[in-house]
Design an enzyme around this catalytic site. Structure first.
Site: not given
Ligand code: UFG
Length: 332
Positions: A74, A76, A117, A141, A169, A208
């Site tokens: 539970a 965010n 995380t 977070y 991950f 991105f």
């Molecule tokens: N990405 C894109 N385009 C998008 C969305 C994401 O290129 O539209 C890229 C991001 O830049 C990143 C990769 O895809 O390089 C994965 O992005 P996500 O948002 O799916 O996941 P994150 O790695 O940012 O986040 C994950 C978890 C989080 C955690 C984080 C740890 O979802 O909860 O890893 O860094 F905090």
């Protein structure tokens, strides 16, 4: 004796609640339904709607049910939101956990497995990342999750709490029969966003950044199937039940895929061209995050089952195709 799953209507929580039910456990789910869905909770679980920041609610749960272990989801979990609303994250993630632990101590419930995380590491010193590597979160977070780990440590020292923190991950995929899956609003994760293109919900996917120090210039992540995460929670709880020591475990596949590799696999699975546009880097994205999960495999006996990217995307695609509006259709 029952297992209490807090946040069991959310993405990882609901898959864990279902895995517990399938394993023959007696399951109690509590969720405030702020981001979770009632329809995601297995029918066999007893459901309580409420918030872990509400001490009376948590006390009532622990008094009515015979709980011998808690799995705590539970919280965010959106990195971007945590940067613009840090106090929301301190309130829910830290104040909520504080209230929960107060009630657990008062009621003699002394075992907890909880979601941490990869964001606790921040920019990694090296990959694959070991649990002993430096933790230096780059977002609020991750900071609140690391603080939760520390809170558990001190409460354990003072009150004999036993805990396991699981550092996930990139959670992805869905239950293989597509009965439950990922439904975030707004959605920010790569795989569900990519799958919105063949669903006709968006014209293209934004990539991105293509100037990272990686072979194809896009970020590399360790994608781990939600059902494998669910199994790890059961193993971690059993480990505590058998007298295991407090510990922290990474959960990933130990293999990294770039954004372009994920996109290519999604094109193969869906048969759709999925147009992509290269855009600027997203703030705060580390170039590479890959877990070493050797410790979870050795100590907990964890064996990820859905470890191919193809299977991960196939299960996600089956869920999104059968639930184009997420759980909304179940509400109507
Ligand atoms: N990405 C894109 N385009 C998008 C969305 C994401 O290129 O539209 C890229 C991001 O830049 C990143 C990769 O895809 O390089 C994965 O992005 P996500 O948002 O799916 O996941 P994150 O790695 O940012 O986040 C994950 C978890 C989080 C955690 C984080 C740890 O979802 O909860 O890893 O860094 F905090």
């Amino acid at each position: 004796m029952s297992i209490l799953v807090l946040g069991g209507a959310g993405y990882i929580g609901s898959h864990t609640a279902l895995a517990l039910v399938k394993a023959g456990r007696d399951v109690v789910v509590a969720d405030n339904l702020e981001t979770g869905f009632r329809a995601a909770v297995p029918d066999a679980a007893r459901f309580y709607e409420g918030d872990i920041r509400d001490r009376a609610f948590v006390d009532r749960l622990l008094e009515q049910e015979n709980i011998d272990g808690v799995i705590h989801f539970a919280a965010n979990s959106q990195v971007g939101e945590s940067m613009v609303k840090p106090l929301k994250y301190y309130d829910n993630n830290l104040c909520g956990t504080k209230t929960l632990l107060e009630s657990m101590v008062a009621h003699g419930v002394d075992k907890i497995v909880f979601s941490s995380t990869a964001a606790t590491y921040g920019e990694p010193e090296r990959v694959p990342i070991l649990e002993t590597d430096r933790t230096c979160p780059t977002n609020c977070y991750g900071e609140t999750k690391l603080a939760m780990e520390h809170m558990m440590k001190w409460v354990s020292a003072a009150h004999g709490l036993h805990f396991v923190a699981l550092r996930y991950f990139n959670a992805c995929g869905a239950e293989p029969d597509a009965s439950i899956g990922e439904a975030h609003n707004p959605e920010t994760h790569l795989i569900p966003l990519i799958l919105q293109v063949p669903q006709g919900k968006r014209s293209h996917i934004s990539v991105f950044g293509k100037d990272y120090p990686t072979p194809d210039g896009t970020c590399i992540r360790d994608y781990i199937h939600v059902c494998d995460l669910a199994q790890a929670h059961i193993l971690a709880l059993d480990y505590l039940m058998q007298g295991g020591q407090n510990d922290v475990f990474n959960l990933g596949n130990g293999v990294g895929f770039s954004v372009l590799e994920v996109l290519e696999e999604a094109r193969r699975v869906t048969g759709h061209p999925i147009p992509a546009k290269i855009e600027d880097r997203r703030a705060g994205d580390p170039a590479q995050l890959i877990a070493s999960s050797d410790k979870a495999k050795t100590v907990l006996g964890w064996k990820p089952e859905y470890d191919s990217l193809q299977t991960i995307i196939e299960t996600a695609w089956a869920w999104h195709q059968s639930h184009p509006t997420g759980y909304e259709q179940e509400r109507g």
